[in-house]
Design a protein around this motif. Structure first.
Motif, PDB file in Angstrom:
ATOM      1  N   ALA A  48       0.801  -1.224   0.000  1.00  0.00           N
ATOM      2  CA  ALA A  48       0.000   0.000   0.000  1.00  0.00           C
ATOM      3  C   ALA A  48       0.834   1.274   0.000  1.00  0.00           C
ATOM      4  CB  ALA A  48      -0.921   0.011   1.218  1.00  0.00           C
ATOM      5  N   ALA A  49       2.139   1.169   0.201  1.00  0.00           N
ATOM      6  CA  ALA A  49       2.960   2.355   0.424  1.00  0.00           C
ATOM      7  C   ALA A  49       2.893   3.349  -0.721  1.00  0.00           C
ATOM      8  CB  ALA A  49       4.411   1.949   0.682  1.00  0.00           C
ATOM      9  N   LYS A  50       2.843   2.875  -1.951  1.00  0.00           N
ATOM     10  CA  LYS A  50       2.892   3.807  -3.076  1.00  0.00           C
ATOM     11  C   LYS A  50       1.672   4.733  -3.096  1.00  0.00           C
ATOM     12  CE  LYS A  50       0.885   0.541  -6.443  1.00  0.00           C
ATOM     13  NZ  LYS A  50       1.134  -0.160  -7.720  1.00  0.00           N
ATOM     14  N   GLY A  51       0.566   4.272  -2.522  1.00  0.00           N
ATOM     15  CA  GLY A  51      -0.633   5.104  -2.484  1.00  0.00           C
ATOM     16  C   GLY A  51      -0.541   6.252  -1.502  1.00  0.00           C
ATOM     17  N   PHE A  52       0.493   6.237  -0.632  1.00  0.00           N
ATOM     18  CA  PHE A  52       0.658   7.295   0.357  1.00  0.00           C
ATOM     19  C   PHE A  52       1.993   8.026   0.204  1.00  0.00           C
ATOM     20  CE2 PHE A  52      -2.517   4.520   2.240  1.00  0.00           C
ATOM     21  CZ  PHE A  52      -3.440   5.438   2.713  1.00  0.00           C
ATOM     22  N   ALA A  53       2.639   7.849  -0.932  1.00  0.00           N
ATOM     23  CA  ALA A  53       3.883   8.570  -1.190  1.00  0.00           C
ATOM     24  C   ALA A  53       3.598  10.070  -1.234  1.00  0.00           C
ATOM     25  CB  ALA A  53       4.497   8.111  -2.507  1.00  0.00           C
ATOM     26  N   PRO A  54       4.577  10.897  -0.840  1.00  0.00           N
ATOM     27  CA  PRO A  54       4.338  12.347  -0.811  1.00  0.00           C
ATOM     28  C   PRO A  54       3.819  12.913  -2.126  1.00  0.00           C
ATOM     29  CG  PRO A  54       6.386  11.826   0.315  1.00  0.00           C
ATOM     30  CD  PRO A  54       5.901  10.541  -0.305  1.00  0.00           C
ATOM     31  N   GLY A  77      11.985   4.434  12.127  1.00  0.00           N
ATOM     32  CA  GLY A  77      12.361   3.074  11.752  1.00  0.00           C
ATOM     33  C   GLY A  77      11.355   2.422  10.824  1.00  0.00           C
ATOM     34  N   PRO A  78      11.320   1.078  10.783  1.00  0.00           N
ATOM     35  CA  PRO A  78      10.463   0.363   9.836  1.00  0.00           C
ATOM     36  C   PRO A  78       8.979   0.690   9.984  1.00  0.00           C
ATOM     37  CG  PRO A  78      12.039  -1.146  10.847  1.00  0.00           C
ATOM     38  CD  PRO A  78      12.145   0.143  11.591  1.00  0.00           C
ATOM     39  N   HIS A  79       8.555   1.073  11.193  1.00  0.00           N
ATOM     40  CA  HIS A  79       7.127   1.267  11.438  1.00  0.00           C
ATOM     41  C   HIS A  79       6.685   2.731  11.357  1.00  0.00           C
ATOM     42  CE1 HIS A  79       5.584  -2.722  12.609  1.00  0.00           C
ATOM     43  NE2 HIS A  79       6.840  -2.964  12.951  1.00  0.00           N
ATOM     44  N   ARG A  80       7.522   3.600  10.811  1.00  0.00           N
ATOM     45  CA  ARG A  80       7.072   4.997  10.686  1.00  0.00           C
ATOM     46  C   ARG A  80       5.739   5.034   9.947  1.00  0.00           C
ATOM     47  NH1 ARG A  80       7.993  10.362  10.865  1.00  0.00           N
ATOM     48  NH2 ARG A  80       7.343  11.587   9.041  1.00  0.00           N
ATOM     49  N   CYS A  81       4.821   5.869  10.437  1.00  0.00           N
ATOM     50  CA  CYS A  81       3.441   5.892   9.943  1.00  0.00           C
ATOM     51  C   CYS A  81       3.370   6.148   8.445  1.00  0.00           C
ATOM     52  CB  CYS A  81       2.644   6.961  10.695  1.00  0.00           C
ATOM     53  SG  CYS A  81       0.949   7.146  10.110  1.00  0.00           S
ATOM     54  N   ILE A  82       2.687   5.270   7.739  1.00  0.00           N
ATOM     55  CA  ILE A  82       2.579   5.382   6.299  1.00  0.00           C
ATOM     56  C   ILE A  82       1.682   6.545   5.880  1.00  0.00           C
ATOM     57  CG2 ILE A  82       0.560   3.874   6.009  1.00  0.00           C
ATOM     58  CD1 ILE A  82       1.997   2.578   3.647  1.00  0.00           C
ATOM     59  N   GLY A  83       0.787   6.972   6.780  1.00  0.00           N
ATOM     60  CA  GLY A  83      -0.144   8.042   6.457  1.00  0.00           C
ATOM     61  C   GLY A  83       0.264   9.406   6.968  1.00  0.00           C
ATOM     62  N   ALA A  84       1.538   9.585   7.343  1.00  0.00           N
ATOM     63  CA  ALA A  84       1.983  10.851   7.931  1.00  0.00           C
ATOM     64  C   ALA A  84       1.723  12.034   7.009  1.00  0.00           C
ATOM     65  CB  ALA A  84       3.466  10.772   8.282  1.00  0.00           C
ATOM     66  N   HIS A  85       2.029  11.893   5.730  1.00  0.00           N
ATOM     67  CA  HIS A  85       1.869  13.012   4.798  1.00  0.00           C
ATOM     68  C   HIS A  85       0.398  13.385   4.630  1.00  0.00           C
ATOM     69  CE1 HIS A  85       6.102  12.863   3.763  1.00  0.00           C
ATOM     70  NE2 HIS A  85       6.001  11.573   3.540  1.00  0.00           N
ATOM     71  N   LEU A  86      -0.480  12.388   4.652  1.00  0.00           N
ATOM     72  CA  LEU A  86      -1.910  12.665   4.535  1.00  0.00           C
ATOM     73  C   LEU A  86      -2.415  13.428   5.754  1.00  0.00           C
ATOM     74  CD1 LEU A  86      -4.591  12.339   3.061  1.00  0.00           C
ATOM     75  CD2 LEU A  86      -4.855  10.100   4.160  1.00  0.00           C
ATOM     76  N   ALA A  87      -2.042  12.994   6.952  1.00  0.00           N
ATOM     77  CA  ALA A  87      -2.458  13.687   8.167  1.00  0.00           C
ATOM     78  C   ALA A  87      -1.948  15.128   8.175  1.00  0.00           C
ATOM     79  CB  ALA A  87      -1.949  12.940   9.397  1.00  0.00           C
ATOM     80  N   MET A  88      -0.697  15.311   7.786  1.00  0.00           N
ATOM     81  CA  MET A  88      -0.131  16.660   7.736  1.00  0.00           C
ATOM     82  C   MET A  88      -0.907  17.551   6.778  1.00  0.00           C
ATOM     83  SD  MET A  88       2.800  17.250   9.523  1.00  0.00           S
ATOM     84  CE  MET A  88       3.659  18.404   8.463  1.00  0.00           C
ATOM     85  N   LEU A  89      -1.253  17.012   5.616  1.00  0.00           N
ATOM     86  CA  LEU A  89      -1.963  17.806   4.618  1.00  0.00           C
ATOM     87  C   LEU A  89      -3.344  18.219   5.109  1.00  0.00           C
ATOM     88  CD1 LEU A  89      -1.918  19.007   1.776  1.00  0.00           C
ATOM     89  CD2 LEU A  89      -2.805  16.820   0.919  1.00  0.00           C
ATOM     90  N   GLU A  90      -4.056  17.307   5.754  1.00  0.00           N
ATOM     91  CA  GLU A  90      -5.380  17.642   6.287  1.00  0.00           C
ATOM     92  C   GLU A  90      -5.300  18.806   7.265  1.00  0.00           C
ATOM     93  OE1 GLU A  90      -7.954  14.286   7.527  1.00  0.00           O
ATOM     94  OE2 GLU A  90      -6.344  13.010   6.722  1.00  0.00           O
ATOM     95  N   LEU A  91      -4.334  18.757   8.160  1.00  0.00           N
ATOM     96  CA  LEU A  91      -4.199  19.802   9.173  1.00  0.00           C
ATOM     97  C   LEU A  91      -3.787  21.134   8.550  1.00  0.00           C
ATOM     98  CD1 LEU A  91      -2.493  17.562  11.806  1.00  0.00           C
ATOM     99  CD2 LEU A  91      -4.506  18.942  12.290  1.00  0.00           C
ATOM    100  N   GLN A  92      -2.873  21.085   7.589  1.00  0.00           N
ATOM    101  CA  GLN A  92      -2.450  22.324   6.941  1.00  0.00           C
ATOM    102  C   GLN A  92      -3.624  23.005   6.254  1.00  0.00           C
ATOM    103  OE1 GLN A  92       1.307  22.013   4.561  1.00  0.00           O
ATOM    104  NE2 GLN A  92       1.405  19.982   5.451  1.00  0.00           N
TER     105      GLN A  92
END
Length: 417
Positions: A111-117, A362-377
């Motif tokens: 699923a990672a490619k769907g959450f790339a920056p 590390g390996p478990h860094r949140c895959i949805g971090a960029h999405l959460a950041m964008l919503e808040l911005q």
């Protein structure tokens, strides 16, 4: 503008295993004391532990060291307290957050490619439409609950769109995920060593039933969404059925809750502290909304902790840790570690130290971090652009959790020009 209490000469350390210790606020003064003390802090509890308690890890470098060594500190027995000491054939064992490399790597690739920056950046127009729709919905409201109208609604709308859920399912997502996180804290009547993993089973099964229903819908009527993409990955045999269901569960639950908490708590900080409000307005006006959101997330830290289990006897910071000991990594403490951040309790969107552990490492860094950041911005930009001014209209209400820094109610009223 400080977000902590002044430190006394003697600081009492509360029972960090008890959600009541976080009932009125995060005990930042206690965490600051633990950061200052040498070694690790032992929290005795029979809930969700094999060895009668867990080690509280509070310093930034210690957490980074643990998270980069999954061979010594595994996620396979639990990823956060009290979702720990999991054994047997629990369905969680097929969820990405409960796996280590190399299995973790192929599940993440699914699923990672769907959450790339670069992909998430393309979401900006429709997320802005959602935020505008929500703001329009309170146009004639003089008083309302900000958590209900904004913090719950926006993440639910966004994650439903990303997943490809029907519009009418948004309320279902909110209600089911809320019940799921509430159940994590139900530890009464459990056997010794058991924890939230047993309490959430009915809600986990409900989310997986929904994922299975959507899998069938999307295979019959594909869309440009994650339910379709993951259903195709499953059809190709790249993941099994249990892994598919668990992937969708974690996207629904984590995709909603982290942003829900960040939206509510950031507005609480803004309304309670005039200096934070002024700095927020200035950062938006100067085009520094990304840095602003990073600073809010550092101080809020929506998931306050994650956990690992030692696979062997090992020493961390001079402390002997036994095989099967649970270590709980308090991001909420490490994000204010004075060894990393100057004046760590100060809200400063222009601070030089921009990295934090809010989304893990590390390996478990949140895959949805960029999405959460964008919503808040986008939310902060649109509130500022539309001239929405609010003030508190009652006491904020916190959730009952030692895991998520929840805000469940934030009564506000409009300030009309």
């Amino acid at each position: 503008m400080s977000q902590t209490l002044d430190h006394a000469d003697v600081v009492e350390i509360p029972d960090l295993s008890d959600p009541a210790s976080f009932g009125t606020a995060v005990p930042h003064d206690a965490f600051a004391e633990l950061v200052r003390r040498p070694g690790l802090h032992w929290v005795p509890t029979t809930v969700a532990t094999a060895n009668g308690g867990f080690w509280a890890v509070t310093r930034y470098d210690e957490i980074v060291e643990i998270e980069k060594d999954p061979a010594t500190f595994t996620s396979m027995k639990g990823m956060a307290y009290p979702l720990t000491n999991i054994t047997g054939d629990h369905p969680y064992l097929d969820e990405i957050m409960f796996t280590d490399p190399p299995r973790h790597n192929y599940l993440r690739r699914a699923a990672a490619k769907g959450f790339a920056p670069r992909i998430v950046a393309k979401f900006e127009p429709w997320i802005r439409e959602i935020v505008t729709e929500v703001i329009d919905g309170i146009a004639d409201r003089a008083q309302f609950d900000f958590v209900e109208e904004f913090a719950r609604t926006i993440p639910a709308y966004v994650i439903a769109t990303v997943l490809g859920s029907p519009r009418e399912d948004r309320k279902y997502i909110v209600d089911t995920v809320t019940a799921y996180f509430d159940a994590l804290m139900v530890t009464e009547d459990l056997e010794e060593g058991e924890g939230g993993a047993q309490s959430v089973l009915p809600h986990l099964e409900e989310l997986m039933r929904y994922a299975e229903k959507m899998q069938k819908v999307k295979l019959a009527e594909p869309g440009d969404d994650m339910f379709t993409e993951l259903a195709r990955v499953r059809e190709r045999g790249e993941i099994n059925q249990s892994e598919y269901l668990q992937w969708m569960h974690v996207m629904i639950a984590a995709g909603f809750e982290t942003t829900h908490t960040a939206i509510g708590q950031s507005m609480r900080m803004y309304l309670e502290d005039p200096e934070i409000a002024a700095l927020t307005d200035r950062a938006i006006d100067e085009g520094h909304t990304e840095r602003l959101v990073e600073e809010y997330l550092r101080l809020i830290t929506p998931p306050m902790q994650m956990a690992r289990t030692a696979t062997r006897d090992v020493v961390i910071s001079g402390q002997q840790i036994r095989e099967n000991d649970v270590v709980v990594m308090y991001y909420v403490a490490a994000n204010r570690d004075p060894a990393v951040y100057s004046d760590p309790d100060r809200f400063d969107p222009w601070r030089a130290e921009v990295d934090s552990l809010t989304f893990g490492t590390g390996p478990h860094r949140c895959i949805g971090a960029h999405l959460a950041m964008l919503e808040l911005q986008i939310l902060w930009q649109e509130l500022r652009a539309r001239g929405i001014k609010l003030e508190l209209d009652g006491e904020p209400r916190r959730g009952y959790s030692n895991f998520i820094n929840q805000l469940t109610e934030l009564p506000v009223r409009r300030v009309m020009s």
